[in-house]
Write an enzyme that holds these catalytic residues in place. Structure first.
Site, PDB file in Angstrom:
ATOM      1  N   LYS A  19       0.829  -1.208   0.000  1.00  0.00           N
ATOM      2  CA  LYS A  19       0.000   0.000   0.000  1.00  0.00           C
ATOM      3  C   LYS A  19       0.869   1.267   0.000  1.00  0.00           C
ATOM      4  O   LYS A  19       0.653   2.179  -0.784  1.00  0.00           O
ATOM      5  CB  LYS A  19      -0.920   0.031   1.235  1.00  0.00           C
ATOM      6  N   ARG A  94      -9.828   0.432   8.456  1.00  0.00           N
ATOM      7  CA  ARG A  94      -9.315  -0.903   8.738  1.00  0.00           C
ATOM      8  C   ARG A  94     -10.344  -1.754   9.448  1.00  0.00           C
ATOM      9  O   ARG A  94     -10.041  -2.859   9.868  1.00  0.00           O
ATOM     10  CB  ARG A  94      -8.093  -0.777   9.634  1.00  0.00           C
ATOM     11  N   ARG A 131      11.578  -5.516   5.862  1.00  0.00           N
ATOM     12  CA  ARG A 131      11.285  -4.098   5.608  1.00  0.00           C
ATOM     13  C   ARG A 131      12.052  -3.183   6.556  1.00  0.00           C
ATOM     14  O   ARG A 131      12.216  -3.470   7.732  1.00  0.00           O
ATOM     15  CB  ARG A 131       9.781  -3.882   5.785  1.00  0.00           C
ATOM     16  N   ARG A 166      10.556  -1.305  11.921  1.00  0.00           N
ATOM     17  CA  ARG A 166       9.455  -0.938  12.815  1.00  0.00           C
ATOM     18  C   ARG A 166       9.278  -2.035  13.851  1.00  0.00           C
ATOM     19  O   ARG A 166       9.335  -3.214  13.504  1.00  0.00           O
ATOM     20  CB  ARG A 166       8.159  -0.796  12.007  1.00  0.00           C
ATOM     21  N   ARG A 177      -0.697  -9.351  13.245  1.00  0.00           N
ATOM     22  CA  ARG A 177      -1.247  -8.272  12.405  1.00  0.00           C
ATOM     23  C   ARG A 177      -2.015  -8.824  11.209  1.00  0.00           C
ATOM     24  O   ARG A 177      -3.025  -8.266  10.791  1.00  0.00           O
ATOM     25  CB  ARG A 177      -0.124  -7.336  11.952  1.00  0.00           C
TER      26      ARG A 177
HETATM   27  P1  AMP Z   1       0.578   0.553   9.192  1.00  0.00           P
HETATM   28  O1  AMP Z   1       1.667   1.573   9.208  1.00  0.00           O
HETATM   29  O2  AMP Z   1      -0.537   0.928   8.244  1.00  0.00           O
HETATM   30  O3  AMP Z   1       1.059  -0.846   8.952  1.00  0.00           O
HETATM   31  O4  AMP Z   1      -0.078   0.566  10.667  1.00  0.00           O
HETATM   32  C1  AMP Z   1       0.684   0.218  11.795  1.00  0.00           C
HETATM   33  C2  AMP Z   1      -0.216   0.070  13.010  1.00  0.00           C
HETATM   34  O5  AMP Z   1      -0.907   1.307  13.257  1.00  0.00           O
HETATM   35  C3  AMP Z   1      -1.318  -0.969  12.879  1.00  0.00           C
HETATM   36  O6  AMP Z   1      -0.875  -2.287  13.196  1.00  0.00           O
HETATM   37  C4  AMP Z   1      -2.331  -0.442  13.903  1.00  0.00           C
HETATM   38  O7  AMP Z   1      -1.906  -0.729  15.231  1.00  0.00           O
HETATM   39  C5  AMP Z   1      -2.216   1.060  13.735  1.00  0.00           C
HETATM   40  N1  AMP Z   1      -3.174   1.569  12.717  1.00  0.00           N
HETATM   41  C6  AMP Z   1      -2.884   2.138  11.504  1.00  0.00           C
HETATM   42  N2  AMP Z   1      -3.991   2.503  10.855  1.00  0.00           N
HETATM   43  C7  AMP Z   1      -5.021   2.140  11.670  1.00  0.00           C
HETATM   44  C8  AMP Z   1      -6.443   2.227  11.563  1.00  0.00           C
HETATM   45  N3  AMP Z   1      -7.039   2.735  10.481  1.00  0.00           N
HETATM   46  N4  AMP Z   1      -7.172   1.771  12.604  1.00  0.00           N
HETATM   47  C9  AMP Z   1      -6.625   1.252  13.712  1.00  0.00           C
HETATM   48  N5  AMP Z   1      -5.288   1.125  13.871  1.00  0.00           N
HETATM   49  C10 AMP Z   1      -4.488   1.565  12.870  1.00  0.00           C
END
Ligand code: AMP
Length: 221
Positions: A19, A94, A131, A166, A177
């Site tokens: 993404k 999400r 990553r 991360r 996840r």
């Molecule tokens: P990402 O960077 O998109 O992989 O997101 C990393 C983490 O941020 C996720 O595992 C969630 O803990 C949190 N997160 C990101 N976007 C959302 C969302 N829309 N709703 C809830 N938690 C989120």
């Protein structure tokens, strides 16, 4: 001008589906602006605010952050920065709750097209566990995938900051996840299908091939 350039896009897909990378390439090619909720949440945590502390508890377990917090953080950011069209949402919504709240929200922002990046499970694990990310600018790299190698190992090509893994990309959390994605986020595929907003793209293979598929889709609209 093609109408899709004004669209707000949602990129939907499991962790590691590409993404962030697809969003970055779409911004370069067409001038979209990307808003990643994961990145907004990481910035809030890095600010050491009270809210950041609350976010951190859920984030660190690989769980979704509380819906009301995410919706508030996101829509405040969109409004404050006057982002109402030509925006790519990376990582939002999400969950069905988030999608419904966003759909019913009295905001100038609407979701016009949802692209679901469909990727095989093994590829996800491989991509995520290798990553690296620049926390300063958010650019994504890989320790092993040729297209994503930084010019100098461990250093961001854009701003020279140190790259790091991360904490939630560590193997123990990746599985959690992906399960969270299947339970909470996958139902959105049907939600957006019913609203006639969903397009699925094969997200397997090198990123330039995935990107070509996304471009072909957009140009066909
Ligand atoms: P990402 O960077 O998109 O992989 O997101 C990393 C983490 O941020 C996720 O595992 C969630 O803990 C949190 N997160 C990101 N976007 C959302 C969302 N829309 N709703 C809830 N938690 C989120």
């Amino acid at each position: 001008m093609n109408k899709f350039l004004k669209y707000n896009l949602v990129l939907l897909g499991p962790p590691g589906s590409g993404k962030g990378s697809v969003a970055e390439l779409l911004c370069e090619k067409y001038g979209f602006r990307t808003v990643s909720t994961g990145r907004l949440l990481r910035l809030e945590m890095a600010s050491n605010s009270e809210l950041g502390g609350i976010i951190s508890k859920q984030y660190k377990k690989g769980k979704l952050v509380d819906e009301n917090i995410v919706v508030d953080v996101l829509f405040n950011y969109l409004d404050k920065n006057n982002l109402h069209s030509s925006v790519i949402l990376d990582g939002f919504p999400r969950s069905l709750g988030q999608a419904v709240t966003a759909y019913n929200k009295d905001s100038k922002f609407s979701v016009d097209l949802v692209i679901y990046l469909d990727v095989d499970y093994d590829a996800l694990i491989f991509r995520i566990s290798n990553r690296l990310v620049c926390e300063k600018c958010g650019k994504i790299y890989s320790k092993v995938i040729p297209e994503f190698l930084p010019k100098t190992p461990g250093v961001c090509d854009v701003d020279g900051s140190t790259l790091h893994q991360r904490p939630d990309d560590k193997k123990e959390l990746v599985q959690e996840r992906i399960l969270e994605f299947e339970k909470m986020t996958l139902p959105l595929v049907d939600f957006y299908k019913e609203k006639n907003l969903l397009k699925t793209v094969d997200g397997n293979g090198p990123i330039h091939e995935v990107f070509d598929r996304v471009v072909a889709l957009l140009e066909s609209l």
